[in-house]
Design a protein around this motif. Structure first.
Motif, mmCIF file in Angstrom:
data_model
loop_
_atom_site.group_PDB
_atom_site.id
_atom_site.type_symbol
_atom_site.label_atom_id
_atom_site.label_comp_id
_atom_site.label_asym_id
_atom_site.label_seq_id
_atom_site.Cartn_x
_atom_site.Cartn_y
_atom_site.Cartn_z
ATOM 1 N N GLY A 28 41.108 39.396 38.798
ATOM 2 C CA GLY A 28 40.270 39.958 39.850
ATOM 3 C C GLY A 28 40.996 40.337 41.124
ATOM 4 O O GLY A 28 40.374 40.652 42.135
ATOM 5 N N PHE A 29 42.326 40.347 41.090
ATOM 6 C CA PHE A 29 43.112 40.708 42.259
ATOM 7 C C PHE A 29 43.389 42.211 42.281
ATOM 8 O O PHE A 29 43.483 42.843 41.231
ATOM 9 N N ALA A 30 43.553 42.744 43.463
ATOM 10 C CA ALA A 30 44.068 44.107 43.657
ATOM 11 C C ALA A 30 45.506 43.957 44.141
ATOM 12 O O ALA A 30 45.793 43.105 44.981
ATOM 13 N N CYS A 31 46.404 44.770 43.608
ATOM 14 C CA CYS A 31 47.825 44.630 43.927
ATOM 15 C C CYS A 31 48.398 45.900 44.526
ATOM 16 O O CYS A 31 47.991 47.003 44.170
ATOM 17 N N VAL A 32 49.355 45.710 45.407
ATOM 18 C CA VAL A 32 50.173 46.789 45.947
ATOM 19 C C VAL A 32 51.623 46.348 45.773
ATOM 20 O O VAL A 32 51.974 45.214 46.106
ATOM 21 N N THR A 33 52.443 47.219 45.233
ATOM 22 C CA THR A 33 53.855 46.907 45.067
ATOM 23 C C THR A 33 54.655 47.488 46.225
ATOM 24 O O THR A 33 54.219 48.424 46.902
ATOM 25 N N GLU A 34 55.823 46.904 46.437
ATOM 26 C CA GLU A 34 56.741 47.352 47.486
ATOM 27 C C GLU A 34 56.010 47.551 48.804
ATOM 28 O O GLU A 34 56.014 48.624 49.391
ATOM 29 N N PHE A 35 55.429 46.476 49.283
ATOM 30 C CA PHE A 35 54.618 46.457 50.498
ATOM 31 C C PHE A 35 55.436 45.873 51.641
ATOM 32 O O PHE A 35 56.146 44.881 51.458
ATOM 33 N N SER A 36 55.321 46.476 52.803
ATOM 34 C CA SER A 36 56.062 46.005 53.972
ATOM 35 C C SER A 36 55.096 45.380 54.984
ATOM 36 O O SER A 36 54.381 46.107 55.675
ATOM 37 N N PRO A 37 55.073 44.036 55.081
ATOM 38 C CA PRO A 37 54.167 43.415 56.044
ATOM 39 C C PRO A 37 54.605 43.608 57.497
ATOM 40 O O PRO A 37 53.779 43.569 58.400
ATOM 41 N N GLU A 38 55.907 43.824 57.691
ATOM 42 C CA GLU A 38 56.440 44.149 59.019
ATOM 43 C C GLU A 38 57.809 44.796 58.835
ATOM 44 O O GLU A 38 58.402 44.720 57.762
ATOM 45 N N GLY A 49 42.958 38.776 46.559
ATOM 46 C CA GLY A 49 42.073 38.161 45.572
ATOM 47 C C GLY A 49 40.604 38.391 45.840
ATOM 48 O O GLY A 49 40.213 38.866 46.911
ATOM 49 N N PRO A 50 39.772 38.015 44.885
ATOM 50 C CA PRO A 50 38.336 38.239 45.000
ATOM 51 C C PRO A 50 37.677 37.449 46.127
ATOM 52 O O PRO A 50 36.602 37.814 46.595
ATOM 53 N N LYS A 51 38.322 36.397 46.604
ATOM 54 C CA LYS A 51 37.791 35.609 47.723
ATOM 55 C C LYS A 51 38.546 35.890 49.015
ATOM 56 O O LYS A 51 38.448 35.138 49.976
#
Length: 148
Positions: A28-38, A49-51
């Protein structure tokens, strides 16, 4: 069909990420690859996740890849749980025991050890979720219209 990519043409780390994303999708998760949080950080997989939980998964294709990673502890403030994703032949004793573990290949994955939970603050969670949504929407737009 020339546009199709075989597994042999995909780098090992990306194959692991694909298997991880498939497994997380089933949870139930949605994913993004190669993500830059900062600026200066780039995680292999971030999952929402779903929650509303936020997981980061770093994919390591070999021990040298793991040893070269000097930034992974900088990812911890950006997630509720942190995991390593490796294949079944990876020497697991190299991985820090206080982190999560996912065994993966290009087709799927299995959660071998749950990462400890350190809940994000509400402002940080909001910022990560908004960034996740913007990146996902921008990538979808580029897929739908590659030449604006």
């Amino acid at each position: 069909m020339e546009w199709q990519t075989t597994s042999a043409q995909i780098p090992p780390g990306r194959l692991l990420a694909r298997g991880v994303c498939r497994h997380l999708h089933d949870l139930g998760f949605a994913c993004v690859t190669e993500f830059s949080p900062e600026r200066g950080l780039r995680v292999d997989v971030i999952a929402l996740g779903p929650k509303g939980e936020i997981w980061i998964i770093e994919c390591k294709s070999c021990p040298a890849d793991f040893r070269a990673d000097q930034k992974w502890q900088g990812y911890l403030p950006w997630c509720d749980r942190f995991f390593w994703a490796v294949d079944v032949d990876f020497p697991l004793d190299l991985l820090p025991p206080a982190t999560g573990l996912v065994l993966a290949d290009g087709y799927g994955a299995e959660l071998a050890r749950m990462g400890p939970e350190t809940r994000l603050s509400a402002p940080r969670r909001k910022a990560v979720v908004q960034s996740f949504a913007r990146v996902a929407a921008q990538r979808l737009q580029r897929f739908c219209d590659p030449a604006p």
